[in-house]
Design an enzyme around this catalytic site. Structure first.
Site, PDB file in Angstrom:
ATOM      1  N   TRP A 254       0.904  -1.165   0.000  1.00 41.77           N
ATOM      2  CA  TRP A 254       0.000   0.000   0.000  1.00 41.77           C
ATOM      3  C   TRP A 254       0.928   1.197   0.000  1.00 41.77           C
ATOM      4  CZ3 TRP A 254      -1.036   4.341   2.951  1.00 41.77           C
ATOM      5  CH2 TRP A 254      -2.257   4.974   2.707  1.00 41.77           C
TER       6      TRP A 254
ATOM      7  N   LYS B 172     -19.686   3.035   5.089  1.00 41.27           N
ATOM      8  CA  LYS B 172     -19.622   1.832   4.252  1.00 41.27           C
ATOM      9  C   LYS B 172     -19.892   2.180   2.780  1.00 41.27           C
ATOM     10  CE  LYS B 172     -18.452  -1.436   6.929  1.00 41.27           C
ATOM     11  NZ  LYS B 172     -17.746  -0.485   7.781  1.00 41.27           N
TER      12      LYS B 172
ATOM     13  N   HIS C 163     -31.004  21.891  11.636  1.00 41.22           N
ATOM     14  CA  HIS C 163     -29.909  22.837  11.906  1.00 41.22           C
ATOM     15  C   HIS C 163     -28.973  22.965  10.705  1.00 41.22           C
ATOM     16  CE1 HIS C 163     -31.193  23.114  16.067  1.00 41.22           C
ATOM     17  NE2 HIS C 163     -31.369  21.810  16.013  1.00 41.22           N
TER      18      HIS C 163
HETATM   19  O1  M6R Z   1      -8.393  -2.433  12.525  1.00 41.30           O
HETATM   20  P1  M6R Z   1      -9.161  -1.278  13.103  1.00 41.30           P
HETATM   21  O2  M6R Z   1     -10.483  -1.704  13.686  1.00 41.30           O
HETATM   22  O3  M6R Z   1      -8.370  -0.466  14.076  1.00 41.30           O
HETATM   23  O4  M6R Z   1      -9.487  -0.342  11.871  1.00 41.30           O
HETATM   24  C1  M6R Z   1     -10.099   0.903  12.067  1.00 41.30           C
HETATM   25  C2  M6R Z   1     -10.563   1.493  10.751  1.00 41.30           C
HETATM   26  O5  M6R Z   1      -9.487   1.691   9.882  1.00 41.30           O
HETATM   27  C3  M6R Z   1     -11.587   0.581  10.045  1.00 41.30           C
HETATM   28  O6  M6R Z   1     -12.689   0.309  10.862  1.00 41.30           O
HETATM   29  C4  M6R Z   1     -12.071   1.228   8.737  1.00 41.30           C
HETATM   30  O7  M6R Z   1     -12.797   2.374   9.017  1.00 41.30           O
HETATM   31  C5  M6R Z   1     -12.886   0.219   7.920  1.00 41.30           C
HETATM   32  N1  M6R Z   1     -12.356   0.091   6.606  1.00 41.30           N
HETATM   33  C6  M6R Z   1     -14.327   0.574   7.829  1.00 41.30           C
HETATM   34  O8  M6R Z   1     -15.064  -0.404   7.155  1.00 41.30           O
END
Ligand code: M6R
Length: 616
Positions: A76, A489, A508
């Site tokens: 990434w 999502k 608001h």
């Molecule tokens: O692994 P984590 O739960 O710490 O990740 C947190 C966020 O990066 C993760 O929930 C992200 O928002 C998702 N892609 C949402 O679907």
């Protein structure tokens, strides 16, 4: 972000590396590469921009020479775009050394100019190649890869997992980690390194967690772990609780579809072993009663979907513990001057246990005297290891980038925590606690019913809405974070504008967004009980309907008052208000997945994202 695998043993490593990378691809998927020390002592390397399939096809048409020592990487991009040149591995020491990396080396620019001053040239824009050149330079001095690592890591700022192998040392892979994940897989006459256990779970479920600031050397016959100064360290062994099949699609069209279908099981598994004769007792919190009885504040820190779980959890924590609760995005928390005390319980929530922002916030809170408790889904991950206490969610491996089953498991864990702490403090009425437990135990069956009765209809709805450019989500009270989750999502999967609002906030400002045909999902609270919030939300629906909105309501079975107001009604089974979020979110997960599929998008690997965000 970025998946890493290393292998030493008797088997040909290429297939092992590619299979491991396939399981790690959710960590990053803009380029991939492998390097192998072949049987003749040569070092072969291949890397390609694009998904792993591009590399796989390339290797299939022009294979590398076989070899039993190898490293692999799926990327990434941070420094430098997703190109062949920037993909890992990076080579140094006259192409005899191969290095892969996850993380960010913050001082790479100054190190690079130092190396350029010595005449080193670079083939990529990455920080990784700088680390590779430094390891190569040290190795050339000593001929010892481990001591080369030791010399280099002390000069690197930032977060990193680095893995390297040198063609003069077949049967050896060396790794180091600081604030980035790395675990060891122990095989018979072979050993593995991986960003997480998914890298090697197909071959072994015996794992060792490498601590912060440690260096590991694996050979087919052994594993040696030392700290950055070279002193041997004890490593924690653990058994992976799931097998390779749990991280496979198993006939589903996508990992996300499979994981949404596993939401009932994720809740049930998180409850397991934590309810005894109708009361919540979390064994992992044994010995903490005195502290929990004395806390005066709970601070929940997390990012993304996990933060929305935290927002839902706040309602339960305050109701059942009577302790004030704040929820904060981890990356905002540590860049101000937060008030913390030894009586503050900091609860972090993370599916991966590796989110850098959350990890740094946990370390920050701990260094300032707060006690930290991690709600995490990934065994042996860094955040739980850096916390004072751990409550694992048992949702099983979540591979799709969109968090779904982990979300319902996180809410479940927070409810268990609230009931546990409430009991210890004598704050929750015992009858209410028993009722809450009964409700919790009924959740898996109710989620299963939503999937059974509504999934096809929601998918059809998503199909009809494939051209939609913008969707709004409204919710109130515990439904508010669900509205935020529904919007997130949709953004991440379908790449369309989506916003979640507290329904009461509508007048608001956000109501100005409503124009004829604007789709709005509304999470409708139950009309039972006082029904006051229900009436208010139905009024909100009427207000937006009057302005042309197309309303899709998520309402409980039997709520007839919502029928004349909404264009579509998606039904959820009856539940006490606190438990509605666990049901109301399911249609939103299905809808986002359905709309992305209708647009022909990759729901498991949405653009620009990665499953674990291991850089700040
Ligand atoms: O692994 P984590 O739960 O710490 O990740 C947190 C966020 O990066 C993760 O929930 C992200 O928002 C998702 N892609 C949402 O679907």
């Amino acid at each position: 972000m970025c998946g890493i695998i290393g292998y030493v043993g008797p088997r040909q490593s290429q297939d092992i590396l590619l299979a491991g990378l396939a399981r790690l691809e959710y960590r990053g998927y803009d380029s991939a590469g492998i390097a192998v020390i072949d049987g003749d002592g040569g070092l072969g390397m291949r890397k390609r921009a694009g998904k792993l399939s591009v590399l796989r096809d390339d290797l299939a048409s022009t294979p590398l020479a076989d070899g039993t020592t190898g490293i692999g990487h799926t990327r990434w991009a941070t420094h430098g775009g997703p190109t062949d040149a920037n993909a890992h591995p990076h080579l140094a020491d006259d192409d005899k050394l191969a290095v892969i990396h996850n993380g960010i080396i913050e001082n790479f620019a100054e190190l690079k100019s130092e190396l350029m001053g010595e005449g080193v040239t670079f083939r990529s824009e990455t920080d990784t190649e700088v680390a590779a050149a430094m390891i190569g330079r040290e190795y050339a001095r000593t001929g010892d890869l481990v001591s080369a690592f030791r010399a280099v890591v002390s000069r690197l700022d930032g977060a990193y997992t680095l893995l390297a192998m040198h063609k003069d040392h077949p049967g050896l892979v060396v790794g180091a980690r600081r604030n980035s994940p790395l675990v060891i897989g122990l095989g018979e006459g072979e050993n593995f390194l991986g960003s997480d256990v998914a890298a090697f779970v197909e071959h072994t479920r015996k794992a060792l967690a490498i601590g912060q600031d440690e260096i590991v050397a694996i050979t087919p016959g052994g594993v040696e772990v030392t700290d950055f100064s070279g002193a041997p360290v004890e490593v924690e062994a653990f058994e992976v609780t799931w097998d390779a099949s749990a991280a496979e699609k198993g006939g589903w069209s996508s990992f996300m579809a499979k994981e949404v279908s596993e939401e009932p099981e994720a809740v049930a598994n998180t409850l397991r072993g934590r309810i005894h004769e109708g009361r919540v007792e979390i064994p992992e919190l044994d010995g903490m009663d005195e502290f929990l009885a004395d806390i005066d504040r709970i601070l929940v820190i997390a990012c993304g979907t996990a933060a929305y779980a935290g927002m839902v959890g706040k309602y339960a924590l305050e109701t059942w513990t009577r302790v004030p609760v704040d929820v904060e995005l981890a990356h905002e928390f540590r860049y101000r001057d937060p008030v913390l005390s030894p009586r503050t319980l900091v609860v972090s929530i993370s599916q991966s246990g590796e989110t850098m922002d959350t990890l740094m916030a946990v370390k920050y809170a701990r260094a300032r005297g707060a006690k930290t408790l991690s709600i995490c889904n990934t065994q042996g991950a860094t955040i739980p290891r850096e916390s004072d206490a751990i409550v694992y969610t048992h949702a099983g491996p979540e591979v799709a980038v969109a968090s779904t089953k982990a979300f319902v498991a996180q809410i479940t864990a927070l409810y268990l925590l609230a009931l546990h702490v409430g009991r210890v403090r004598g704050a929750v009425d015992p009858v209410a606690a028993v009722e809450a437990v009964t409700e919790l135990e009924a959740v898996p069956g109710k989620i299963a019913r939503v999937l059974e009765t509504e999934q096809t209809r929601i998918e059809q709805l998503a199909h009809w809405m494939a051209d939609t450019r913008s969707v709004l989500f409204l919710g109130r009270n515990v439904g508010y974070p669900i509205a935020l989750e529904g919007a997130l999502k949709l953004k991440e999967l379908a790449y369309i504008h989506a916003e979640g609002f507290a329904a009461g906030e509508l007048k608001h400002g956000p109501i100005a967004l409503i124009e004829p045909g604007q789709p709005v999902f509304v999470v409708v609270p139950s009309p039972r009980g006082s029904g006051e919030m229900h009436k208010k939300v139905v009024s909100n629906i009427e207000e937006i309907r009057a302005r042309g909105a197309r309303v899709i309501a998520i309402a409980e079975e039997g709520d007839v008052a919502v029928l004349p107001a909404a264009d579509e009604v998606l039904r959820i089974p009856l539940a006490a208000p606190m438990f509605e979020p666990l049901l109301a979110v399911v249609p939103l997960h299905i809808f986002a997945m359905g709309l992305a599929e209708a647009k022909g998008l990759d729901v498991d690997q949405p653009r620009n994202l990665a499953k674990s965000v291991t850089v700040e």
